[in-house]
Every structure is written in C-alpha cells, then in structure tokens.
Motif scaffolding. Sequence first.
Motif, PDB file in Angstrom:
ATOM      1  N   GLU A 176     -54.438 124.005 -52.218  1.00 16.00           N
ATOM      2  CA  GLU A 176     -54.253 123.936 -50.802  1.00 16.00           C
ATOM      3  C   GLU A 176     -54.083 123.817 -50.520  1.00 16.00           C
ATOM      4  OE1 GLU A 176     -56.923 124.029 -52.994  1.00 16.00           O
ATOM      5  OE2 GLU A 176     -58.065 125.960 -53.053  1.00 16.00           O
ATOM      6  N   HIS A 177     -53.662 122.187 -51.428  1.00 15.64           N
ATOM      7  CA  HIS A 177     -52.830 121.158 -50.086  1.00 15.64           C
ATOM      8  C   HIS A 177     -51.057 121.641 -50.340  1.00 15.64           C
ATOM      9  CE1 HIS A 177     -56.402 117.667 -49.003  1.00 15.64           C
ATOM     10  NE2 HIS A 177     -56.358 119.017 -48.332  1.00 15.64           N
ATOM     11  N   ARG A 178     -51.257 121.851 -51.885  1.00 17.06           N
ATOM     12  CA  ARG A 178     -49.960 121.586 -52.800  1.00 17.06           C
ATOM     13  C   ARG A 178     -49.412 122.935 -51.655  1.00 17.06           C
ATOM     14  NH1 ARG A 178     -49.385 121.543 -58.914  1.00 17.06           N
ATOM     15  NH2 ARG A 178     -50.959 120.500 -58.653  1.00 17.06           N
ATOM     16  N   ALA A 179     -50.288 124.369 -51.893  1.00 18.47           N
ATOM     17  CA  ALA A 179     -49.531 125.857 -50.948  1.00 18.47           C
ATOM     18  C   ALA A 179     -49.171 124.798 -49.546  1.00 18.47           C
ATOM     19  CB  ALA A 179     -50.563 126.377 -51.571  1.00 18.47           C
ATOM     20  N   VAL A 180     -49.839 124.684 -48.617  1.00 18.91           N
ATOM     21  CA  VAL A 180     -49.084 124.319 -47.367  1.00 18.91           C
ATOM     22  C   VAL A 180     -47.878 123.488 -47.436  1.00 18.91           C
ATOM     23  CG1 VAL A 180     -51.625 124.742 -45.930  1.00 18.91           C
ATOM     24  CG2 VAL A 180     -51.232 122.025 -46.810  1.00 18.91           C
ATOM     25  N   ILE A 181     -48.177 122.324 -48.374  1.00 19.68           N
ATOM     26  CA  ILE A 181     -46.517 120.918 -48.002  1.00 19.68           C
ATOM     27  C   ILE A 181     -46.241 122.031 -48.910  1.00 19.68           C
ATOM     28  CG2 ILE A 181     -46.039 119.272 -49.407  1.00 19.68           C
ATOM     29  CD1 ILE A 181     -47.550 118.367 -47.789  1.00 19.68           C
ATOM     30  N   VAL A 182     -45.814 122.405 -50.186  1.00 16.62           N
ATOM     31  CA  VAL A 182     -44.786 123.566 -50.377  1.00 16.62           C
ATOM     32  C   VAL A 182     -44.262 124.294 -49.424  1.00 16.62           C
ATOM     33  CG1 VAL A 182     -43.751 125.402 -52.106  1.00 16.62           C
ATOM     34  CG2 VAL A 182     -44.920 123.013 -52.701  1.00 16.62           C
ATOM     35  N   LEU A 183     -44.790 125.307 -48.649  1.00 19.87           N
ATOM     36  CA  LEU A 183     -45.184 125.727 -47.676  1.00 19.87           C
ATOM     37  C   LEU A 183     -43.866 125.248 -46.118  1.00 19.87           C
ATOM     38  CD1 LEU A 183     -47.955 128.939 -47.316  1.00 19.87           C
ATOM     39  CD2 LEU A 183     -45.318 129.120 -48.855  1.00 19.87           C
ATOM     40  N   ARG A 184     -44.514 124.344 -45.624  1.00 13.74           N
ATOM     41  CA  ARG A 184     -44.316 123.594 -44.621  1.00 13.74           C
ATOM     42  C   ARG A 184     -43.198 123.098 -44.924  1.00 13.74           C
ATOM     43  NH1 ARG A 184     -43.276 124.463 -39.800  1.00 13.74           N
ATOM     44  NH2 ARG A 184     -42.175 122.392 -38.808  1.00 13.74           N
ATOM     45  N   GLU A 185     -42.979 121.770 -45.864  1.00 13.23           N
ATOM     46  CA  GLU A 185     -42.127 121.221 -46.105  1.00 13.23           C
ATOM     47  C   GLU A 185     -40.628 120.983 -46.929  1.00 13.23           C
ATOM     48  OE1 GLU A 185     -41.971 118.268 -44.243  1.00 13.23           O
ATOM     49  OE2 GLU A 185     -43.930 117.951 -43.336  1.00 13.23           O
TER      50      GLU A 185
END
Lengths: 164, 160
Positions: free
Chosen positions: B109-118
């Motif tokens: 879940e954390h990986r997904a938001v980091i990839v999508l945002r950053e």
Amino acid sequence: MNNSDIPLSPYQEKLTAYVDGLLPPAERAAFEREHPEAAAEKAAISALGAALRSHSEPATLRHGEFFNRRILREITPAQPVSTAEIPAWKLWRLVFAGACCALASVGIYKAAVAPDTLQTKYFAEVLSVKAGDTKLTAQVVHADGIAVVWIDGFEKLPGDYILK
Amino acid sequence: MIHQMVRNEDDAWDLSQDGFVRAWKNVKSFRGQSSFYTWLYRIMTNVALDWLRRKHVRGNAEFDDTIGLRSIEPGAPTAPKPVPAPADGITSGEVRGRINAAIEMLSPEHRAVIVLRELDGLDYKEIADVIGCSIGTVMSRLFYARKKLQHLLRDVYEQL
C-alpha cells in the motif's frame, strides 16, 4: 504490523499538504510561521522525490511483438470444433479419397509387388492321380521359371498324346 | 508504474499482460464514471498490489512499517541516519540499489502511493480514485511511506 491507514494528526495532515504545495497561500504562510522546521522537511521530501525520480529506470519493452501476441492469444476465445459443424460434402470427400487410396494400393500391389512373390512364371500342381496301374505316378517339378509335369510308370506313351 | 512497484522487469511485463487481459475481459464494466485512463490505471495498480500481497504472504519478511517511526516524531525536522554516509560519495548504481532496497521495504500500500505520487505525479484525488480509498487514507499512507524512505535513504538523497 501495517500502519498504512493510521489517521494523521491535524499537524501531520497539514504538513503533508504543505509538502505537496496544496495549502492556500494564507494558510501556508501561517503554517510556516507556526512551524519553521516545516520548510526543511519540505526540502528533504523534495530531495527524496528527486532522488527517486532520477534513479528509477523506465521499463523498456524489448519484445513488443511477443508481448502483443501473448495478449492476443489470451483474449482470443477458443473456437470449439464439433462434428455437427463439419459439412456433409467434406465427409463424402474424405470417404472418396479413402476409397481411391485403397484402390491405388491394390493396383500397385498387383502390378509391382505380387508378381515378384511368384517363384516361376508357370504354375502347376498335381491334385490327384487316377490310373488302373498303381505303378503310374505323377509329380510337378519347378525349375528355371518353368513347371514340368513328370509322369512315371508308362511303358509306352502314344506319339499323338497331347498333355492338356 | 507496475515496473516501479514490483522492481523487476520480467515480472512487470507479465503483470502488465495480466492487467491488459483483465481490462479486456472487464471492459463492459467500465461505466464512464472515471476516465478510461484512471480505470485502466486502477486495474494495473490492483494487479501489482495483488502480486505484492501474495509475495508478502509467501514469506517476505519485510513491510514492517513501524521501522524508523517508533523513535522518530513524525514531522521531525531531522532523523538519525541509519548508516553512516560514505566518505567518498556513492555511485549511481549504488544509489539505485539503495533506492530499490528501500522501496522493497515498503508495504504494498505504501509502495503504491509513493510510486503514484512521486514517480507518476498523480494528485491525491487521482491516487484515491486509482486505489479506491479516501484522500485522507492517501495522505496518511504517503506521510508514513515518506517517513520510512527518509529514514532509509537520508544519507543518499542528502548527497545528491
């Protein structure tokens, strides 16, 4: 433990919005006044984001045709083959072709294979001998491609006798 | 995006294929409530998330999101460096390796938001649409994921 969804405190929420540049100007100014350390935090996260972006390799599709073909194979529905869908004329054609093959096989066998299996050109066989004289015998001799009926026991063979 | 999440090119292409096939099979369920791009993005993200969760269940002992958070006040201006900074700098390959290792320490879940945002530059609303959660959840995941990456990579990005 996974704390993915722990709610943020109001400060943390504002800090996240501030870092991403989502606070309105007045609110941002007030936040910076209240939390002077926030600017450094924003700079650190910006540096982190820049590092992530600059060192992330984009994936390169090296075998695009293969990739597309695999997808097409997956999405193309399988075509079930049923005998009911085979037209009748195709069956008749198959039967006709089979009969032609059988006839050709028999012809080839008779023309090329069967003659070779005979030992001699002429064939003769003594089935029985009926004669009043028990000394009279008959036999067949095959040699050099001819068949000779050998009769033994005659005292004299008439000159006009013709073997039939 | 999938490649950034799974960090392996071969797995990424396999998952991309799965995603496209899943999209093809479910295209009738697309009702136009979001853009087609967002809908496709959601499918791809879910494919990658499912794969990461399965991998997690199979026994990768990572994704401890509490690492670096127990002793650090969220939002603290500085955090202790996990490893000493190398004296003579760090090569690009090493940086990439450190970043990969750090991202692999994140939960799916954390990986997904980091990839999508950053990396993909999506805003909170788009990320929420893609992942299927609230904006508050997106912000929370982003906050903690960044904290963890800061903890793991501070010495790296401070040198760049």
